[in-house]
Design an enzyme around this catalytic site. Sequence first.
Site: not given
Length: 684
Positions: A50, A379, A409, A439, A472, A568, A596
């Site tokens: 992270n 993704r 990214r 997204h 997730y 979160r 998430h």
Amino acid sequence: MPPARPAPADRFINRELSWLDFNARVLELAEDESLPLLERVKFLAIFASNLDEFFMVRIAGLKRRHSTGLTVRSPDGLTIREQLARVTERTRELVHRHSDAFTKDITPRLEEAGIRIVHWDELADTEAKRLREYFRDQVFPVLTPLAVDPAHPFPYISGLSLNLAVSVRDPDTGAPRFARLKVPNNVPRFVPVGAPDDEATFLPLEDLIAAHLPQLFPGLDVIDHHLFRVTRNADLEVEEDRDEDLLQALERELARRRFGPAVRLEVAEPMDPQILQVLMSELEVDPEDVVHVPGLLDLAALWRLYDLDRPELKDEPFVPATHPRLSEGETPMSVFATLHDGDVLVHHPYHSFATSVQRFIEQAAADPNVLAIKQTLYRTSGDSPIVNALVEAAEAGKQVVVLVEVKARFDEEANISWARELERAGCHVVYGLVGLKTHCKTALVVRREGGVIRRYCHIGTGNYNPKTARIYEDLGILTADPRVGADLTDLFNTLTGYSRQTTYRTLMVAPHGIRQGLVERIRREARNAREGRPAGIRVKVNSLVDEEVIDALYEASAAGVPVELLIRGICALRPGVPGLSENVRVRSIVGRYLEHSRVIHFAAGGEGEWWLGSADLMHRNLDRRVEVLLRVGDESARAQLEQVFDAAMADGVRCWELGGDGTWRRTGERDYQAALIAAVEHAG
């Protein structure tokens, strides 16, 4: 009504410091003695990775803006220089806590469990002999010592690579020399010390290399060596031009990324001051960019230890359950037939992704009555069953449209590869809208049923990635609601064509509709509260940063609206401040699974309104991305969302509560995620 008081200037928490607070919560789990030992090791690794990304993107962005010379203040009033100074101070504190947790607490406990990380001088003769052979056969051939002198310029240091700065001396002249040696990243970082069947004792690869430095510099005296690591700016800036192929532009920028400027220099303690000065000068970093790390560098490599087959040192395994409406006993049901009877709300990882969302796409690909599949991919995983199903659908003659976000990214190269594979199979592949990242997580299936066309949809909060769906926490709706189908049809026409539609029946869509839609509803709650009607707001997102949304929440709080926020990560809102936010409560849950999902609820005068989708409440999501929030219409799904939120916000849940001073305090003992696992297992 009395005139509104001016909003206090300090009403926002700095987003960078708030993110560091989030990573501190991850670190607290690594420090938590009640967790299984290898789970604590996992959280050490997560903290490290992270922090790497934080520097590569967020700190790199601050430094880039600072280099322009513009005087820019963050919403909390800090200049870029002040932000960087505070980040530096907080980071150094966390890095030392991180190192202490590993060296002083977890390492001794690992040794008690029979898992050891040793140094070269601790090896027995037989172990040293075996590792000399390993070095000779597997490591030495891939090493390349690079001299630094007038004939050899300082070499390029790739981002996140481990390196040895080596001091050597000519025995004849006594002249000092300097060389750089890269620790190869295609050789295991932790080398097993024992026999092949003994994988519990490890030697760090850099220790193995350091022990054999004389072989790399024959005829010279090796004086000293020091380990260091560089973090570089990895934030891409793709200049999108309608006349240029986006894939080509992105591939060009990916090639440039590896040469981004250095933003952090990590050095192992102790570091020779002269060597450090050379590194700082050659890498063009300032003293405040240097992080002195006690012990091992790059603890993200600890995933190797977590992968050990030691189930007694990990959480109890959990196998996600098939949603009860998607199977009869062990027999899978047709997703299409199920959706005729109402929507299905799936909650991952408690509900299996493979037997819900993935099966939906796979059944659509195999169904001869399906005419078209349209899907967004932000993704996905390495060997993606979703991509495979889309390829099979196209090869079977179905119309397949896939919006692949090649600017996701750190997944850019993988997504370019998926895009080309899908194109080769005959899929229509598009890359979204110029200047925006797509997204949203949406899929639309068009099916002919007895001469009638019906549309089936999935809208979720997480990526179409079977691997991350196991770790997730995400929510998604499978529906045959004709209004949702019509909306997704319009949305895909916008993404693939030239439509400028901005309003929908059941959706809010960014960048034109989400901020405005949410702020209007927040203000409606304030009016309802003032008029004595039922009012309330509940929000679950990863990050809350957008100032306009936060100010609207402050106004709602002042009107008496109870506001519950489950955040979160980053939260720039200050809760519980008298006269500003005394009706706001902020909680964060960090645990076994990465929370998430994004869910928002408005009391709406007693009618109740639930929204679910992909958008966090940040500038990038609301202004620079295509995001979707779906108004959940199915009563059963709405009731399930309420149960999930009630459970997360209940008293006694293990969580962190945010105070008005910006400090997070851990509270509660009951594990919310464990309770959800138990409920699923009991239902099964």
